[in-house]
Design a protein around this motif. Structure first.
Motif, mmCIF file in Angstrom:
data_model
loop_
_atom_site.group_PDB
_atom_site.id
_atom_site.type_symbol
_atom_site.label_atom_id
_atom_site.label_comp_id
_atom_site.label_asym_id
_atom_site.label_seq_id
_atom_site.Cartn_x
_atom_site.Cartn_y
_atom_site.Cartn_z
ATOM 1 N N LEU A 81 4.085 1.782 -17.603
ATOM 2 C CA LEU A 81 3.023 2.790 -17.603
ATOM 3 C C LEU A 81 2.777 3.332 -16.200
ATOM 4 C CD1 LEU A 81 0.975 4.273 -19.379
ATOM 5 C CD2 LEU A 81 -0.674 2.456 -18.847
ATOM 6 N N MET A 82 2.728 2.435 -15.222
ATOM 7 C CA MET A 82 2.425 2.912 -13.867
ATOM 8 C C MET A 82 3.574 3.732 -13.281
ATOM 9 S SD MET A 82 1.329 0.888 -10.402
ATOM 10 C CE MET A 82 2.959 0.564 -9.737
ATOM 11 N N LEU A 83 4.798 3.229 -13.377
ATOM 12 C CA LEU A 83 5.915 3.948 -12.766
ATOM 13 C C LEU A 83 6.241 5.233 -13.514
ATOM 14 C CD1 LEU A 83 8.291 0.980 -11.808
ATOM 15 C CD2 LEU A 83 6.619 2.173 -10.379
ATOM 16 N N ALA A 84 6.013 5.252 -14.815
ATOM 17 C CA ALA A 84 6.234 6.484 -15.571
ATOM 18 C C ALA A 84 5.213 7.548 -15.187
ATOM 19 C CB ALA A 84 6.158 6.210 -17.072
ATOM 20 N N ALA A 85 4.019 7.096 -14.790
ATOM 21 C CA ALA A 85 2.951 8.035 -14.450
ATOM 22 C C ALA A 85 3.014 8.478 -12.995
ATOM 23 C CB ALA A 85 1.597 7.382 -14.733
ATOM 24 N N SER A 86 3.877 7.834 -12.202
ATOM 25 C CA SER A 86 3.912 8.090 -10.766
ATOM 26 C C SER A 86 5.032 9.048 -10.404
ATOM 27 C CB SER A 86 4.135 6.772 -10.004
ATOM 28 O OG SER A 86 3.050 5.899 -10.210
ATOM 29 N N GLN A 87 4.723 9.997 -9.547
ATOM 30 C CA GLN A 87 5.755 10.910 -9.048
ATOM 31 C C GLN A 87 6.432 10.240 -7.856
ATOM 32 O OE1 GLN A 87 6.885 13.945 -10.261
ATOM 33 N NE2 GLN A 87 8.462 13.593 -8.692
ATOM 34 N N GLY A 88 7.690 9.851 -8.024
ATOM 35 C CA GLY A 88 8.383 9.165 -6.933
ATOM 36 C C GLY A 88 7.610 7.935 -6.485
ATOM 37 N N ASP A 89 7.346 7.871 -5.187
ATOM 38 C CA ASP A 89 6.661 6.710 -4.611
ATOM 39 C C ASP A 89 5.147 6.859 -4.584
ATOM 40 O OD1 ASP A 89 8.628 4.936 -4.164
ATOM 41 O OD2 ASP A 89 8.876 5.350 -2.019
ATOM 42 N N SER A 90 4.612 7.796 -5.333
ATOM 43 C CA SER A 90 3.166 8.055 -5.222
ATOM 44 C C SER A 90 2.347 6.801 -5.462
ATOM 45 C CB SER A 90 2.745 9.165 -6.194
ATOM 46 O OG SER A 90 2.814 8.728 -7.532
ATOM 47 N N TRP A 91 2.867 5.882 -6.266
ATOM 48 C CA TRP A 91 2.098 4.674 -6.582
ATOM 49 C C TRP A 91 1.822 3.816 -5.353
ATOM 50 C CZ3 TRP A 91 4.272 -0.056 -5.500
ATOM 51 C CH2 TRP A 91 5.657 -0.060 -5.297
ATOM 52 N N ARG A 92 2.652 3.947 -4.303
ATOM 53 C CA ARG A 92 2.347 3.157 -3.108
ATOM 54 C C ARG A 92 1.884 4.001 -1.942
ATOM 55 N NH1 ARG A 92 7.950 0.188 -1.539
ATOM 56 N NH2 ARG A 92 9.413 1.858 -2.012
ATOM 57 N N LEU A 93 1.731 5.301 -2.162
ATOM 58 C CA LEU A 93 1.246 6.184 -1.113
ATOM 59 C C LEU A 93 -0.200 6.613 -1.344
ATOM 60 C CD1 LEU A 93 4.438 8.436 -0.852
ATOM 61 C CD2 LEU A 93 3.822 6.489 0.592
ATOM 62 N N GLU A 94 -0.598 6.647 -2.602
ATOM 63 C CA GLU A 94 -1.945 7.124 -2.940
ATOM 64 C C GLU A 94 -2.910 5.949 -3.072
ATOM 65 O OE1 GLU A 94 -2.684 10.235 -3.084
ATOM 66 O OE2 GLU A 94 -0.756 11.256 -3.349
ATOM 67 N N GLN A 95 -4.193 6.284 -3.169
ATOM 68 C CA GLN A 95 -5.195 5.256 -3.458
ATOM 69 C C GLN A 95 -4.897 4.618 -4.811
ATOM 70 O OE1 GLN A 95 -7.453 4.141 -1.539
ATOM 71 N NE2 GLN A 95 -7.977 5.724 -0.046
ATOM 72 N N PRO A 96 -5.102 3.306 -4.932
ATOM 73 C CA PRO A 96 -4.846 2.670 -6.227
ATOM 74 C C PRO A 96 -5.600 3.316 -7.387
ATOM 75 C CG PRO A 96 -5.159 1.010 -4.529
ATOM 76 C CD PRO A 96 -5.464 2.340 -3.878
ATOM 77 N N ASP A 97 -6.841 3.745 -7.151
ATOM 78 C CA ASP A 97 -7.584 4.305 -8.288
ATOM 79 C C ASP A 97 -7.009 5.658 -8.717
ATOM 80 O OD1 ASP A 97 -8.576 5.367 -5.932
ATOM 81 O OD2 ASP A 97 -10.662 5.411 -6.596
ATOM 82 N N TYR A 98 -6.362 6.384 -7.798
ATOM 83 C CA TYR A 98 -5.662 7.606 -8.203
ATOM 84 C C TYR A 98 -4.508 7.252 -9.148
ATOM 85 C CZ TYR A 98 -2.713 11.739 -8.057
ATOM 86 O OH TYR A 98 -1.947 12.815 -8.423
#
Ligand SMILES: [Zn+2]
Length: 490
Positions: free
Chosen positions: A135-152
């Motif tokens: 769910l998280m990686l499918a929702a993330s554009q590229g590396d956004s999951w480790r660049l953005e705030q967790p709540d984003y």
């Protein structure tokens, strides 16, 4: 103390029997699908022109010509049903339920509305299941999951959970990543989303597929910190040795993991492990399997190579993720042991090329080439195969999710592919045993007593599975757990 009760009600009966017909258990509304052709998740013949009655969250009755109104007498102790009169005030869709005490005295009568859905000859089938999703990686554009705030990132996951439902997926098996809080909110009805079978963190070794430290960083076991994917985002966990594997496995189980995922071979997008390497010793794999089986559930693994597949299944794995580089020996042994394979028909798509460096892309091309050989082996050795997409890093393309199914069309018939995405995937979900959060009925099938996870399809997927794709364009109605989350037929 139980009181013998007699109930007068419509055809919505058996579920009420199960709860002993307490007044508070009578739903205010039931749903009746009229005139649908049913694909039940298993059989290759459609039941044509049938009706399906849903009471609360379960499929109550499948029959021809279920009346939209009426009054029935029910003997609660046996479930015997007899039609006694017609409902007064005809013209209104509804059932009448009366609860009587042991002396036959009426204690309560309730009108139950019937939400009649005119199926118009559409196909009614089980909601789709993806057995390999993040769910998280499918929702993330590229590396956004480790660049953005967790709540984003969590907000993107909430959006994606609803998108899954809208394109017809009513269950996912999440093979690494966070989501326990989102799952809880979905199950409580707070936000829309599919049923989620979460693995929690992907358990990996130092240098393994999910070791996301930077090249100059020391690992935690020496003087370093855990990487952001572990410490902040709960995506994976780097461990070494039996004790740490036990702790990581038990931590996931404590969070509510329904199965455990480990990485036991090289990965495509990971930085340090060539595809051919084998990860985790037999003892480490055994540690995960021991801890999981003590909780009544099982372990699956990310792995491509024959050596990794064999080490995994000989040490207790119940399912294998990917397997695109496996050989005849591994295939034969998977079949013999009854291990399920969830492989992906990856293609060398442009949007993915942009996300990879040259080393990653070279590894990816090996996997792209390999899956067709693996599909040959699945056919040859009759390996049990589920369906899982592993869509990651490109949310704009997640609408292709069910389109991946038709890529197997060279090897499998339409009915075989439809079983994968429904009843076979449900078998994989059920491997979680007592850790399965949804135990009121089976998933992935249309039968009396099954969960009401239902989609309506324009057209007949038994003739063309590709109509399930295109971001749900041909799926005008989605019901999960008896509740309608999409209906574009009005
Ligand atoms: Zn994956």
């Amino acid at each position: 103390m139980k009181v013998q009760t007699t109930v007068l009600l419509g055809t919505a009966v058996s579920a009420l029997v199960a709860v002993q017909a307490l007044a508070q258990d009578i739903p205010s509304e039931v749903t009746l699908f009229k005139d649908v052709n049913i694909f039940d998740g298993k059989n290759d013949a459609l039941l044509e022109g049938y009706d399906v009655l849903v009471v609360r969250n379960l499929i109550q009755q499948i029959a021809e010509d279920i009346p939209v109104s009426g009054t029935y007498e029910l003997e609660v102790s046996t479930g015997a049903l007899e039609r006694v009169e017609t409902l007064p005030g005809s013209g209104v869709n509804g059932y009448s339920i009366t609860i009587r005490d042991a002396d036959g005295v009426e204690t309560q009568t309730q009108q139950v509305a019937v939400n009649v859905i005119a199926g118009g000859g559409r196909t009614l089938m089980p909601g789709l299941i993806d057995a390999h999703y993040h769910l998280m990686l499918a929702a993330s554009q590229g590396d956004s999951w480790r660049l953005e705030q967790p709540d984003y990132t969590h907000a993107t996951m909430v959006v994606e959970a609803n998108n899954l439902l809208q394109r017809g997926f009513t269950s996912i098996r999440d093979t690494a990543g966070p989501g326990f809080g989102i799952k809880k909110a979905v199950d409580e009805g707070m936000i829309p989303g599919p049923r989620m079978y979460l693995s929690g963190t992907l358990i990996t070794q130092t240098s393994g597929h999910a070791d996301r430290t930077l090249p100059f960083e020391e690992p935690r076991i020496f003087s370093g910190r855990a990487p952001v994917g572990e410490e902040v985002m709960k995506l994976d966990r780097v461990v070494n040795g039996r004790d740490e594997v036990l702790a990581a496995t038990r931590q996931n189980l404590k969070q509510g993991a329904t199965q455990i995922k480990i990485a036991i071979g090289g990965g495509v997008y990971s930085l340090y492990d060539p595809l051919d390497v084998t990860e985790f010793t037999e003892d480490e794999i055994r540690a995960a399997v021991d801890a999981a089986s003590d909780w009544g559930t099982y372990v699956t693994a990310h792995v491509y190579t024959p050596k990794g597949v064999l080490r995994g299944i000989r040490n207790g794995l119940k399912t294998i993720e990917h397997g695109q580089l496996m050989d005849e020996e591994a295939a034969r042994e998977m079949a013999e042991r009854g291990v399920y394979l969830i492989t992906q028909p990856f293609e060398a798509e442009e949007n993915l090329r942009a996300l990879a460096n040259d080393i990653q892309w070279a590894k990816y091309l090996q996997v792209v080439e390999g899956w067709q050989r693996t599909a040959d082996l699945v056919k040859q050795y009759d390996i049990k195969m589920g369906f899982g997409t592993d869509l990651v890093f490109a949310p704009d393309t997640n609408g292709q999710q069910a389109d991946f199914l038709a890529r197997f069309g060279k090897w499998f018939s339409n009915i075989e592919m439809l079983r994968m995405i429904t009843s076979t995937n449900a078998e994989i979900l059920a491997l979680s045993g007592p850790r399965n959060p949804y135990q009121e009925g089976p998933l992935g099938v249309i039968e009396e007593g099954a969960y009401a996870d239902i989609i309506l399809v324009d057209g007949n997927p038994l003739e063309d599975v590709s109509i399930l794709g295109s971001n749900g364009a041909n799926i005008p109605l989605v019901m999960k757990d008896g509740r309608i989350f999409k209906n574009t037929m009005n």
